[in-house]
Write an enzyme that holds these catalytic residues in place. Sequence first.
Site, short mmCIF file in Angstrom:
data_model
loop_
_atom_site.label_atom_id
_atom_site.label_comp_id
_atom_site.label_asym_id
_atom_site.label_seq_id
_atom_site.Cartn_x
_atom_site.Cartn_y
_atom_site.Cartn_z
CB THR A 1 19.35 -36.03 -2.16
OG1 THR A 1 18.34 -37.03 -2.30
CG2 THR A 1 19.32 -35.14 -3.40
CD GLU B 124 -1.33 -2.30 2.15
OE1 GLU B 124 -2.11 -2.87 2.94
OE2 GLU B 124 -0.13 -2.62 2.04
CD1 TRP C 166 19.75 -35.57 -16.89
CD2 TRP C 166 19.16 -34.93 -14.85
NE1 TRP C 166 20.81 -34.88 -16.34
CE2 TRP C 166 20.46 -34.48 -15.09
CE3 TRP C 166 18.55 -34.65 -13.62
CZ2 TRP C 166 21.17 -33.76 -14.12
CZ3 TRP C 166 19.26 -33.93 -12.69
CH2 TRP C 166 20.56 -33.49 -12.95
CB ALA D 128 15.58 -43.46 -8.04
CB CYS E 20 -0.74 -0.06 5.21
SG CYS E 20 0.92 -0.53 4.67
#
Length: 342
Positions: free
Chosen positions: A198, A53, A172, A164, A86
């Site tokens: 990972t 605002e 990929w 996987a 505001c």
Amino acid sequence: MTDDARWMAAALTLAARTRGRTAPNPNVGCVIVRDGRVVGRGWTQPSGRPHAEAMALAQAGEAARGATVYVTLEPCAHVSARGPACADLLAASGVARVVAAIGDPDPRTDGHGFARLVAAEIAVETGVLADEARRSMPGFLIRRALGRPHVTLKLALSLDGAVAMADGRSQWITGAEARAHTHLERSRHDAILVGRGTWEADRPRLDVRLPGLEDRSPSKVVLSRTARQCERSEAIQSSTPDDLDRGASLAMTDVIYITAPEEIATLPADHLFVEGGAATAAAFLRAGLVDRLLLYRAPILIGGGRTLPDIGLADLGEAHGRWTCTDRRQLGSDRLEVYERA
């Protein structure tokens, strides 16, 4: 679509510009309209100030007098060292009407912002595109309601549900378009989390490498049972340097380690992106901490591949009714499905 809905949709579009960059403040959008013309636009700036605002009023100047303000969240009612309330700015600006999508659950503002506007004889209307507004700032709302970030879980799957190969290889499953979309999602989150397996095996950079969005990389979080820093080479050469999911070098700095999914409550983030690792995905699902699912389905069959481990269902009936599909789209040869917790 009514005029109010049309202008609110524009404000929601502005709010999306800094999603994942305003915590602990919400990402808000604001449009000021006078005589059918936009005279001011604003959105919460990175780090939370200025508010939407304030930005829109500064742009509108005197043209705000008599105008209608469309804002995606109730204007704040508390004064901060970083900026004024505001609601007070709007009251002093001479605007005639404020249309807000939803109220602010922050107890410092909750209802007080609207009351201050009404006291200044400004017409107030609420509820315009309320559902869309809630979806635009889930991190802020979940943090206020549950004391934790909003969690999005990303999974890349084959047609037969594998995440996987049997030996763990997953690069990929999806194509370049899906991986680019993942980077766009990263840019909309404060933090990104992977499991230790990972982190050490795939060596992901976990940054954003889309042109123009490189500065929006989220904080890195690793889920590790031992709570010790994972050991990994500082410089890792990629076999495909131009690929969005691996890079030629890797920085180990500024990584946060947690030992259990429930510890996400302590993270300095309102939007958490969980990416990488079937065990990590299952742990978050088992803990009931996933609010949104991104499923990228590739048109491939793996057969005998790895799937998600146990997620804590005692009966098949418990699996039904938990998720609602909110979006589907094609990304190259892959299919994206978006689900939100019902």
